[in-house]
Design a protein around this motif. Structure first.
Motif, PDB file in Angstrom:
ATOM      1  N   GLN A 123       0.824  -1.204   0.000  1.00 52.43           N
ATOM      2  CA  GLN A 123       0.000   0.000   0.000  1.00 52.43           C
ATOM      3  C   GLN A 123       0.860   1.258   0.000  1.00 52.43           C
ATOM      4  O   GLN A 123       0.539   2.249  -0.673  1.00 52.43           O
ATOM      5  N   VAL A 124       1.964   1.238   0.750  1.00 52.16           N
ATOM      6  CA  VAL A 124       2.856   2.394   0.803  1.00 52.16           C
ATOM      7  C   VAL A 124       3.453   2.656  -0.578  1.00 52.16           C
ATOM      8  O   VAL A 124       3.523   3.809  -1.040  1.00 52.16           O
ATOM      9  N   LYS A 125       3.859   1.596  -1.265  1.00 48.51           N
ATOM     10  CA  LYS A 125       4.471   1.772  -2.584  1.00 48.51           C
ATOM     11  C   LYS A 125       3.458   2.293  -3.594  1.00 48.51           C
ATOM     12  O   LYS A 125       3.771   3.169  -4.419  1.00 48.51           O
ATOM     13  N   GLU A 126       2.205   1.761  -3.551  1.00 47.23           N
ATOM     14  CA  GLU A 126       1.169   2.250  -4.461  1.00 47.23           C
ATOM     15  C   GLU A 126       0.855   3.716  -4.188  1.00 47.23           C
ATOM     16  O   GLU A 126       0.714   4.526  -5.124  1.00 47.23           O
ATOM     17  N   LEU A 127       0.732   4.055  -2.915  1.00 52.10           N
ATOM     18  CA  LEU A 127       0.435   5.434  -2.533  1.00 52.10           C
ATOM     19  C   LEU A 127       1.556   6.375  -2.967  1.00 52.10           C
ATOM     20  O   LEU A 127       1.299   7.475  -3.477  1.00 52.10           O
ATOM     21  N   TYR A 128       2.803   5.943  -2.789  1.00 53.37           N
ATOM     22  CA  TYR A 128       3.964   6.760  -3.143  1.00 53.37           C
ATOM     23  C   TYR A 128       3.999   7.022  -4.646  1.00 53.37           C
ATOM     24  O   TYR A 128       4.156   8.162  -5.101  1.00 53.37           O
ATOM     25  N   ALA A 129       3.827   5.958  -5.448  1.00 51.63           N
ATOM     26  CA  ALA A 129       3.916   6.087  -6.904  1.00 51.63           C
ATOM     27  C   ALA A 129       2.799   6.970  -7.441  1.00 51.63           C
ATOM     28  O   ALA A 129       3.022   7.824  -8.314  1.00 51.63           O
ATOM     29  N   ALA A 130       1.578   6.796  -6.908  1.00 47.68           N
ATOM     30  CA  ALA A 130       0.446   7.581  -7.396  1.00 47.68           C
ATOM     31  C   ALA A 130       0.608   9.051  -7.056  1.00 47.68           C
ATOM     32  O   ALA A 130       0.346   9.934  -7.895  1.00 47.68           O
ATOM     33  N   SER A 131       1.038   9.357  -5.852  1.00 53.02           N
ATOM     34  CA  SER A 131       1.201  10.755  -5.434  1.00 53.02           C
ATOM     35  C   SER A 131       2.345  11.425  -6.188  1.00 53.02           C
ATOM     36  O   SER A 131       2.250  12.597  -6.570  1.00 53.02           O
ATOM     37  N   LEU A 132       3.461  10.703  -6.419  1.00 49.54           N
ATOM     38  CA  LEU A 132       4.606  11.265  -7.131  1.00 49.54           C
ATOM     39  C   LEU A 132       4.220  11.620  -8.563  1.00 49.54           C
ATOM     40  O   LEU A 132       4.647  12.654  -9.090  1.00 49.54           O
ATOM     41  N   ALA A 133       3.380  10.790  -9.187  1.00 51.69           N
ATOM     42  CA  ALA A 133       2.980  11.032 -10.570  1.00 51.69           C
ATOM     43  C   ALA A 133       2.108  12.271 -10.704  1.00 51.69           C
ATOM     44  O   ALA A 133       2.056  12.881 -11.783  1.00 51.69           O
ATOM     45  N   GLN A 134       1.421  12.671  -9.630  1.00 57.54           N
ATOM     46  CA  GLN A 134       0.529  13.822  -9.671  1.00 57.54           C
ATOM     47  C   GLN A 134       1.245  15.149  -9.419  1.00 57.54           C
ATOM     48  O   GLN A 134       0.667  16.215  -9.654  1.00 57.54           O
ATOM     49  N   LEU A 135       2.472  15.102  -8.957  1.00 57.30           N
ATOM     50  CA  LEU A 135       3.190  16.327  -8.612  1.00 57.30           C
ATOM     51  C   LEU A 135       3.723  17.011  -9.872  1.00 57.30           C
ATOM     52  O   LEU A 135       4.032  16.343 -10.870  1.00 57.30           O
ATOM     53  N   PRO A 136       3.858  18.353  -9.839  1.00 59.21           N
ATOM     54  CA  PRO A 136       4.493  19.063 -10.962  1.00 59.21           C
ATOM     55  C   PRO A 136       5.922  18.558 -11.183  1.00 59.21           C
ATOM     56  O   PRO A 136       6.570  18.057 -10.273  1.00 59.21           O
ATOM     57  N   GLU A 137       6.379  18.734 -12.415  1.00 62.28           N
ATOM     58  CA  GLU A 137       7.704  18.222 -12.763  1.00 62.28           C
ATOM     59  C   GLU A 137       8.798  18.784 -11.865  1.00 62.28           C
ATOM     60  O   GLU A 137       9.721  18.067 -11.461  1.00 62.28           O
ATOM     61  N   GLU A 138       8.697  20.090 -11.546  1.00 66.33           N
ATOM     62  CA  GLU A 138       9.732  20.705 -10.714  1.00 66.33           C
ATOM     63  C   GLU A 138       9.776  20.060  -9.328  1.00 66.33           C
ATOM     64  O   GLU A 138      10.841  19.781  -8.783  1.00 66.33           O
ATOM     65  N   ILE A 139       8.583  19.798  -8.755  1.00 63.04           N
ATOM     66  CA  ILE A 139       8.524  19.236  -7.406  1.00 63.04           C
ATOM     67  C   ILE A 139       8.948  17.775  -7.417  1.00 63.04           C
ATOM     68  O   ILE A 139       9.728  17.332  -6.560  1.00 63.04           O
ATOM     69  N   SER A 140       8.466  17.006  -8.386  1.00 67.23           N
ATOM     70  CA  SER A 140       8.847  15.588  -8.448  1.00 67.23           C
ATOM     71  C   SER A 140      10.350  15.445  -8.692  1.00 67.23           C
ATOM     72  O   SER A 140      10.980  14.516  -8.182  1.00 67.23           O
ATOM     73  N   GLY A 141      10.920  16.394  -9.459  1.00 68.79           N
ATOM     74  CA  GLY A 141      12.363  16.364  -9.660  1.00 68.79           C
ATOM     75  C   GLY A 141      13.127  16.560  -8.373  1.00 68.79           C
ATOM     76  O   GLY A 141      14.141  15.900  -8.124  1.00 68.79           O
ATOM     77  N   GLN A 142      12.639  17.469  -7.527  1.00 69.48           N
ATOM     78  CA  GLN A 142      13.282  17.678  -6.235  1.00 69.48           C
ATOM     79  C   GLN A 142      13.162  16.439  -5.352  1.00 69.48           C
ATOM     80  O   GLN A 142      14.099  16.072  -4.642  1.00 69.48           O
ATOM     81  N   ILE A 143      11.997  15.766  -5.385  1.00 65.81           N
ATOM     82  CA  ILE A 143      11.784  14.581  -4.558  1.00 65.81           C
ATOM     83  C   ILE A 143      12.728  13.455  -4.968  1.00 65.81           C
ATOM     84  O   ILE A 143      13.347  12.804  -4.116  1.00 65.81           O
ATOM     85  N   THR A 144      12.856  13.218  -6.260  1.00 68.31           N
ATOM     86  CA  THR A 144      13.702  12.108  -6.708  1.00 68.31           C
ATOM     87  C   THR A 144      15.173  12.328  -6.354  1.00 68.31           C
ATOM     88  O   THR A 144      15.924  11.361  -6.214  1.00 68.31           O
ATOM     89  N   LEU A 145      15.569  13.589  -6.185  1.00 65.89           N
ATOM     90  CA  LEU A 145      16.943  13.856  -5.769  1.00 65.89           C
ATOM     91  C   LEU A 145      17.214  13.418  -4.333  1.00 65.89           C
ATOM     92  O   LEU A 145      18.371  13.268  -3.937  1.00 65.89           O
ATOM     93  N   THR A 146      16.150  13.230  -3.558  1.00 66.02           N
ATOM     94  CA  THR A 146      16.320  12.779  -2.175  1.00 66.02           C
ATOM     95  C   THR A 146      16.340  11.261  -2.066  1.00 66.02           C
ATOM     96  O   THR A 146      16.384  10.719  -0.968  1.00 66.02           O
ATOM     97  N   LEU A 147      16.287  10.561  -3.177  1.00 64.82           N
ATOM     98  CA  LEU A 147      16.424   9.110  -3.215  1.00 64.82           C
ATOM     99  C   LEU A 147      17.801   8.751  -3.762  1.00 64.82           C
ATOM    100  O   LEU A 147      18.419   9.527  -4.493  1.00 64.82           O
ATOM    101  N   SER A 148      18.275   7.560  -3.430  1.00 66.53           N
ATOM    102  CA  SER A 148      19.609   7.130  -3.853  1.00 66.53           C
ATOM    103  C   SER A 148      19.784   7.260  -5.358  1.00 66.53           C
ATOM    104  O   SER A 148      18.940   6.831  -6.140  1.00 66.53           O
ATOM    105  N   SER A 149      20.891   7.868  -5.743  1.00 67.57           N
ATOM    106  CA  SER A 149      21.193   7.993  -7.168  1.00 67.57           C
ATOM    107  C   SER A 149      21.773   6.709  -7.733  1.00 67.57           C
ATOM    108  O   SER A 149      21.916   6.563  -8.944  1.00 67.57           O
ATOM    109  N   GLU A 150      22.083   5.745  -6.869  1.00 64.94           N
ATOM    110  CA  GLU A 150      22.701   4.503  -7.297  1.00 64.94           C
ATOM    111  C   GLU A 150      21.716   3.340  -7.343  1.00 64.94           C
ATOM    112  O   GLU A 150      21.807   2.474  -8.218  1.00 64.94           O
TER     113      GLU A 150
END
Length: 861
Positions: free
Chosen positions: A140-167
């Motif tokens: 449920q957490v993964k589904e909720l995360y993916a759905a919410s991330l897809a709804q965010l503006p590109e600028e905001i989602s770009g900032q969020i993905t930078l807080t995840l491992s680049s590797e």
């Protein structure tokens, strides 16, 4: 030099009590300054006066850049995935701990708030759907995360993905091996905190609360540079443990060296007391010299004469040098004093003659070593300059104290025993018959029989040293002086591996000159565009994350519906009337100063961070703050990329653009070391050789004797670098000092041999007998000194601080090499030199006999 030694010897002979009283008074005076000593941290002291370092200083002085201080909290999981139900609950627990800590009241306010991070999409979904996090499963957490991330503006989602491992991140799953929470602190809410002590204390409180949480398989580790250097007690404790252990080991071995054995009036109890007294006296004088050095260092520091800076970590090496030289001074002086007593001289005459004979070598060694260290003032690294100055002060202090306090105490104690006829003269003179002295003395056969073979072998090893010097890697990191098991250092390594250094890195580009011109303004617009395609620069949407006058103006003229966050309609109208174009450029001839003044009126805090006036009142400085991910590994690439991006500005006549951050400055340290390593060593050796040449010219009219004396030291330096290359030790600000230490210890060793050989050559008919006597007496003392120092500082290898591990090894290389050069290489050179003069019919020391060299009048009357 001879007059200095004779003056000290005469002062000791006439007024030993006065000498001791004067030494103690000066010690108390210098000790009174010790509480005022201040330590440098980070890159302070190590940075050369490079454009990058100067740019950083100008930015800190001219701009208000300290409004936001980020703290990063690194989340990892034992399962390899932090985007789980347990990860979400841990994230919420950490957020609550942050808000409840001392940081809570001083976090930034406004859009996004003071706590942001990788789980924000899931939190948005929870809020929208009214779900309780405790009841959610991993799926449920993964589904909720993916759905919410897809709804965010590109600028905001770009900032969020930078807080995840680049590797190790897969957004289709979604899953990630690591995530970041960013805590933003508003430092303007902390009054009266110039050194950021309150900020550091608040961050420590937050870190303690987070680390106390029970988060199961999830690990949450806070990181900031304030936290990284917050535990200074650990560093101090480590230094205390290491030097305390070294001190004890040196005392034990020095006791063995000074052990007299039972002979004549010397019983076992008297031998123990005598050896203990000599050890205590030597160590006391070394401690006094360290106190003098530190006290004078404060006087030379920023609070008084401003000759040197605050005490950097590299200056911790100087007490090591003083202990090494102090032990050498003490062993030679004590050994010669005992030898003179055994030859039938009374106490005062023995002390005077020991001071005059050994003192001549010591003063020459001290001056030569001091001149060698003072050549470090030409180094581009500030800490190395300070090291050269302070080391010279310490060596001079050790010399003065050793030639005054030691003989004064010995005269006062032994004169009374002599009057009562209980001085064990026979036992004190037995040192030359000991195993170590006899063993060293027997090596004279090599100089007598195969001197050319010994030199060929030494030169071959020197060739390997040349290879080592050319193959040494040059490295420097401000984290080198942190314990290798430091939790904060481990977190920093995760940031580098998973996030390319994290999101807390800001690189500033200082633009200096006549900046309020249409050319510069338009150049800034073009540079901002260039940053969007520059490697290691963060971009959110189509724009690079960079704050400049252009970005501040852009935010102020852009309506909210178009993404503006500080829209000011009045300013927008005024800006366009002053010549601003919709693409943020300005027409040629535009009054940019008036435009920026208007921007100041609309957004004073933001403009104060990016534009500053010069002393003349006009705009002279622009600070562009760029969010980057270069870290230490990418510092050079980042600096090159920023230089290219800002070419539209830097190519304008009279305008410069310099990129700077801690890692770029560290890279500058490495470059400066690489450029100066060979030159600084050469300057030290040439200066020492010149002094020795002049000395031996006036002393015995044999200037080449100075070249012979310094020659083995050159080999020692090469041997040390060869061993460093073989054992994988890099060239850095600490090991850069090893060449100075090798010279500092090697020169006294060779001077002792040369001077004793001069003296013995007057006493013996052949060079073979003279060399055997030299190596038996002086060589034995050198071996005792070397073994004592090496054994004592071998404890540094156990340190958790990498530079001190390296220092322990390389100090052993330097001292061992100096001993080998003094007892194997130099005797061969001296014997060949002596034979060459003999074959020419010269009298080697005819022009400067022993009587002239040391003086004959040692009477007490």
């Amino acid at each position: 030099m001879k007059s200095v030694v004779n003056g000290l010897a005469g002062l000791v002979r006439r007024s030993p009590w006065l000498v001791l009283a004067g030494a103690l008074v000066l010690t108390f005076v210098f000790a009174a300054f010790l509480p005022q000593q201040e330590s440098a941290s980070g890159n302070e002291g190590f940075s050369p006066d490079s454009p990058e370092f100067v740019a950083g200083q100008i930015i800190s002085e001219r701009f208000d850049t300290s409004s936001v201080a980020p703290v990063q909290i690194v989340f990892t999981s034992d399962t390899g995935d932090v985007l789980t139900a347990e990860g979400l609950r841990s994230y919420l627990a950490v957020r609550d701990a942050v808000l409840a800590s001392d940081l809570g009241p001083i976090l930034v306010e406004g859009q996004g708030g003071g706590v942001q991070g990788f789980f924000e999409p899931a939190l948005i979904g929870l809020q929208q759907q009214g779900l309780a996090p405790d009841a959610l499963t991993d799926e449920q957490v993964k589904e909720l995360y993916a759905a919410s991330l897809a709804q965010l503006p590109e600028e905001i989602s770009g900032q969020i993905t930078l807080t995840l491992s680049s590797e190790n991140t897969d957004l289709t799953a979604p899953s990630s091996s690591a995530g970041l929470m960013i805590v933003l602190v508003d430092t303007q809410k902390i009054p009266d905190d110039p050194d950021q002590a309150k900020l550091q204390a608040a961050q420590v409180d937050m870190a303690d609360r987070v680390e106390a949480l029970e988060t199961g398989s999830i690990s949450a580790k806070p990181f900031s540079f304030a936290l990284l250097f917050s535990d200074q007690e650990a560093f101090t404790s480590e230094i205390g443990r290491l030097f305390g252990s070294a001190f004890v080991i040196i005392m034990l071995i020095l006791g063995f060296v000074f052990w007299t054995g039972r002979k004549g009036r010397m019983t076992a109890g008297k031998a123990l007391r005598r050896s203990a007294a000599d050890v205590a006296l030597a160590m006391l004088v070394i401690v006094l010299s360290i106190v003098w050095m530190n006290g004078i260092g404060v006087l030379f520091g920023p609070k008084y004469l401003n000759i040197i800076g605050n005490f950097s970590e590299i200056l911790q090496i100087i007490p090591i040098l003083l202990i090494g030289l102090g032990v050498d001074y003490a062993i030679h002086l004590t050994s010669r004093y005992r030898e003179e007593l055994s030859d039938g001289n009374d106490v005062v005459a023995s002390a005077t003659k020991a001071t005059r004979t050994v003192g001549i070598a010591l003063v020459l060694a001290t001056v030569t070593t001091g001149v060698g260290f003072l050549t470090n003032i030409f180094s581009p690294i500030t800490a190395i300059k300070d090291f050269g100055i302070l080391a010279t002060v310490g060596i001079g202090s050790a010399f003065i104290l050793m030639l005054t306090v030691v003989p004064s105490v010995r005269v006062l104690l032994d004169r009374r025993a002599e009057e009562e006829e209980r001085l064990p003269v026979e036992a004190l003179g037995a040192s030359s018959g000991r195993v170590l002295s006899r063993m060293i003395g027997s090596t004279s056969i090599l100089a007598e029989k195969v001197p050319l073979v010994m030199l060929a072998l030494a030169l071959t090893l020197g060739g390997l040293g040349v290879w080592g010097l050319t193959n040494l890697s040059t490295e420097f990191s401000f984290t080198d002086f942190l314990p290798e098991d430091s939790p904060s250092l481990e977190t920093f390594d995760v940031l580098v591996q998973e996030f390319g250094g994290g999101l807390g890195e800001t690189t500033n580009v200082l633009i200096e000159g006549d900046v309020a011109s249409a050319e510069v303004h338009n150049g800034l617009v073009q540079a901002w565009s260039n940053l969007g395609t520059t490697d290691l620069v963060l971009s959110f949407g189509q724009f690079a994350a960079a704050e400049s006058p252009v970005s501040v103006i852009a935010q102020t003229i852009t309506p909210p519906e178009q993404g503006g966050i500080a829209f000011d309609p009045a300013f927008a109208e005024q800006a366009f009337s002053l010549g601003l174009n919709p693409d943020l450029s300005v027409a040629p001839g535009t009054d940019v100063a008036a435009l920026w003044d208007a921007a100041f009126a609309a957004s004073p805090e933001q403009m104060a961070r990016v534009v500053a006036r010069g002393d003349g009142g006009g705009f002279e400085f622009v600070n562009v703050a760029v969010s980057t991910q270069g870290g230490e590994a990418g510092a050079a690439e980042l600096a090159e990329g920023l230089a290219d991006a800002f070419e539209p500005v830097s190519e304008i006549s009279g305008v410069t653009a310099v990129a700077t951050n801690e890692n770029i400055i560290s890279k500058g340290v490495v470059d400066a070391l690489q450029d100066s390593q060979v030159g600084s060593i050469a300057i030290s050796l040439v200066a020492a050789m010149a002094l020795l040449v002049v000395n031996f010219f006036f002393e015995v009219r044999r200037p080449f004797l100075g070249v012979i004396t310094i020659g083995p030291v050159v080999l020692v330096v090469l041997w040390v670098f060869g061993l460093m290359a073989l054992t994988g030790i890099s060239f850095n600000p600490v090991t850069a000092m090893i060449a100075a230490i090798a010279i500092g210890i090697g020169v006294p060793y060779t001077i002792h041999i040369t001077h004793r050989y001069e003296e013995d050559r007057e006493r013996f008919d052949s060079e073979s007998e003279a060399m055997k006597s030299t190596l038996t007496h002086t060589g034995g003392a050198l071996a005792g000194s070397a073994f004592t120092t090496v054994a004592g500082f071998g404890i540094l290898v156990t340190s958790s601080l990498k530079p001190f591990q390296q220092l322990g090894l390389v100090t052993a290389y330097a001292i061992g090499g100096a001993l080998l050069a003094a007892i194997f290489v130099l005797p061969s050179l001296l014997v060949l030199w002596d034979r060459w003069h003999h074959n020419r019919g010269d009298e080697t020391f005819a022009q400067a006999g022993l009587a002239e060299l040391i003086g004959e009048d040692v009477s007490v009357g």
